[in-house]
Motif scaffolding. Structure first.
Motif, PDB file in Angstrom:
ATOM      1  N   TRP A 140       1.335 -11.616 -12.493  1.00  0.00           N
ATOM      2  CA  TRP A 140       1.310 -10.297 -13.137  1.00  0.00           C
ATOM      3  C   TRP A 140      -0.143  -9.947 -13.425  1.00  0.00           C
ATOM      4  N   ALA A 141      -0.657  -8.940 -12.724  1.00  0.00           N
ATOM      5  CA  ALA A 141      -2.048  -8.504 -12.907  1.00  0.00           C
ATOM      6  C   ALA A 141      -2.074  -7.020 -13.259  1.00  0.00           C
ATOM      7  N   ASN A 142      -3.089  -6.634 -14.011  1.00  0.00           N
ATOM      8  CA  ASN A 142      -3.230  -5.250 -14.477  1.00  0.00           C
ATOM      9  C   ASN A 142      -4.475  -4.615 -13.879  1.00  0.00           C
ATOM     10  N   TYR A 143      -4.324  -3.390 -13.413  1.00  0.00           N
ATOM     11  CA  TYR A 143      -5.381  -2.684 -12.703  1.00  0.00           C
ATOM     12  C   TYR A 143      -5.537  -1.272 -13.253  1.00  0.00           C
ATOM     13  N   THR A 144      -6.637  -0.637 -12.882  1.00  0.00           N
ATOM     14  CA  THR A 144      -6.839   0.774 -13.153  1.00  0.00           C
ATOM     15  C   THR A 144      -6.950   1.490 -11.809  1.00  0.00           C
ATOM     16  N   PHE A 145      -6.212   2.595 -11.683  1.00  0.00           N
ATOM     17  CA  PHE A 145      -6.265   3.464 -10.517  1.00  0.00           C
ATOM     18  C   PHE A 145      -6.614   4.861 -11.005  1.00  0.00           C
ATOM     19  N   HIS A 146      -6.973   5.735 -10.082  1.00  0.00           N
ATOM     20  CA  HIS A 146      -7.104   7.143 -10.450  1.00  0.00           C
ATOM     21  C   HIS A 146      -6.000   7.919  -9.761  1.00  0.00           C
ATOM     22  N   LEU A 189       0.832  -1.215   0.000  1.00  0.00           N
ATOM     23  CA  LEU A 189       0.000   0.000   0.000  1.00  0.00           C
ATOM     24  C   LEU A 189       0.864   1.261   0.000  1.00  0.00           C
ATOM     25  N   LYS A 190       1.958   1.222   0.752  1.00  0.00           N
ATOM     26  CA  LYS A 190       2.878   2.358   0.785  1.00  0.00           C
ATOM     27  C   LYS A 190       3.547   2.556  -0.581  1.00  0.00           C
ATOM     28  N   THR A 191       3.869   1.460  -1.255  1.00  0.00           N
ATOM     29  CA  THR A 191       4.478   1.542  -2.584  1.00  0.00           C
ATOM     30  C   THR A 191       3.500   2.130  -3.594  1.00  0.00           C
ATOM     31  N   ILE A 192       2.229   1.761  -3.498  1.00  0.00           N
ATOM     32  CA  ILE A 192       1.211   2.335  -4.392  1.00  0.00           C
ATOM     33  C   ILE A 192       1.137   3.843  -4.168  1.00  0.00           C
ATOM     34  N   ASP A 193       1.100   4.262  -2.918  1.00  0.00           N
ATOM     35  CA  ASP A 193       1.097   5.703  -2.611  1.00  0.00           C
ATOM     36  C   ASP A 193       2.312   6.391  -3.209  1.00  0.00           C
ATOM     37  N   GLN A 194       3.468   5.769  -3.042  1.00  0.00           N
ATOM     38  CA  GLN A 194       4.709   6.338  -3.565  1.00  0.00           C
ATOM     39  C   GLN A 194       4.629   6.478  -5.079  1.00  0.00           C
ATOM     40  N   LEU A 195       4.217   5.417  -5.777  1.00  0.00           N
ATOM     41  CA  LEU A 195       4.122   5.457  -7.231  1.00  0.00           C
ATOM     42  C   LEU A 195       3.135   6.515  -7.698  1.00  0.00           C
ATOM     43  N   LEU A 196       1.952   6.565  -7.091  1.00  0.00           N
ATOM     44  CA  LEU A 196       0.951   7.559  -7.488  1.00  0.00           C
ATOM     45  C   LEU A 196       1.458   8.978  -7.256  1.00  0.00           C
ATOM     46  N   GLY A 197       2.292   9.165  -6.242  1.00  0.00           N
ATOM     47  CA  GLY A 197       2.876  10.476  -5.977  1.00  0.00           C
ATOM     48  C   GLY A 197       3.859  10.923  -7.051  1.00  0.00           C
ATOM     49  N   TYR A 198       4.415   9.973  -7.783  1.00  0.00           N
ATOM     50  CA  TYR A 198       5.353  10.286  -8.858  1.00  0.00           C
ATOM     51  C   TYR A 198       4.658  10.594 -10.178  1.00  0.00           C
ATOM     52  N   LEU A 199       3.386  10.270 -10.293  1.00  0.00           N
ATOM     53  CA  LEU A 199       2.698  10.388 -11.570  1.00  0.00           C
ATOM     54  C   LEU A 199       2.056  11.756 -11.758  1.00  0.00           C
ATOM     55  N   THR A 200       2.266  12.314 -12.929  1.00  0.00           N
ATOM     56  CA  THR A 200       1.619  13.575 -13.277  1.00  0.00           C
ATOM     57  C   THR A 200       0.272  13.275 -13.919  1.00  0.00           C
ATOM     58  N   TRP A 201      -0.477  14.303 -14.190  1.00  0.00           N
ATOM     59  CA  TRP A 201      -1.804  14.133 -14.791  1.00  0.00           C
ATOM     60  C   TRP A 201      -1.700  13.459 -16.159  1.00  0.00           C
ATOM     61  N   ARG A 202      -0.616  13.691 -16.870  1.00  0.00           N
ATOM     62  CA  ARG A 202      -0.440  13.129 -18.216  1.00  0.00           C
ATOM     63  C   ARG A 202       0.078  11.693 -18.238  1.00  0.00           C
ATOM     64  N   ASP A 203       0.649  11.215 -17.147  1.00  0.00           N
ATOM     65  CA  ASP A 203       1.138   9.837 -17.108  1.00  0.00           C
ATOM     66  C   ASP A 203      -0.046   8.874 -17.128  1.00  0.00           C
ATOM     67  N   SER A 204       0.098   7.771 -17.859  1.00  0.00           N
ATOM     68  CA  SER A 204      -1.037   6.855 -17.971  1.00  0.00           C
ATOM     69  C   SER A 204      -0.692   5.388 -17.750  1.00  0.00           C
ATOM     70  N   LYS A 205       0.599   5.032 -17.778  1.00  0.00           N
ATOM     71  CA  LYS A 205       1.000   3.636 -17.590  1.00  0.00           C
ATOM     72  C   LYS A 205       2.115   3.563 -16.565  1.00  0.00           C
TER      73      LYS A 205
END
Length: 130
Positions: free
Chosen positions: A105-111, A49-65
């Motif tokens: 390996w699973a693929n998900y959608t986040f906002h 969960l902490k890693t997901i937070d970290q990754l989402l914090g690195y993503l800009t509005w234009r990043d998609s993958k």
């Protein structure tokens, strides 16, 4: 990174600053980010969960993958796969499960953090490292 850079038409960099921190893998093509990846060792549900937070914090509005690449030293790898798949759906930015590319390996959608209407494709890849 040594394998990505010569085999990728754009730029492949590691430990590259993007939005709020340094991501482990960043692929850029024609001036745009096309992939952001974060590598970690499995430490359990809280760590994921902490890693997901970290990754989402690195993503800009234009990043998609993006992807979370986890190295799992645990002997009971099947149990870790099950726990990870149950845990990821508990994250507040989780939108939906898309499909699986492989058993681990699973693929998900986040906002994104700031925009519930801006969706990001996130792969969770688990690799057993006994």
């Amino acid at each position: 990174m040594m394998m990505l850079e010569p085999n990728f038409e754009g730029s492949a960099t590691g430990e590259t600053f993007n939005k709020s921190g340094k991501t482990d893998i960043l692929l850029r093509y024609e001036g745009s980010n096309i992939f952001v990846g974060e590598c970690k060792f499995w430490t359990g549900q809280k760590g994921l969960l902490k890693t997901i937070d970290q990754l989402l914090g690195y993503l800009t509005w234009r990043d998609s993958k993006a992807a979370i690449i986890m190295f799992v030293p645990n002997k009971d790898f099947s149990s870790v796969i099950k726990t990870a798949k149950e845990t990821i759906e508990k994250h507040p930015n989780f939108v939906k499960y898309n499909n699986k590319s492989d058993v681990s390996w699973a693929n998900y959608t986040f906002h994104t953090i700031d925009d519930k209407n801006n969706e990001i494709k996130v792969a969770l890849m688990l690799y057993h490292t006994p």
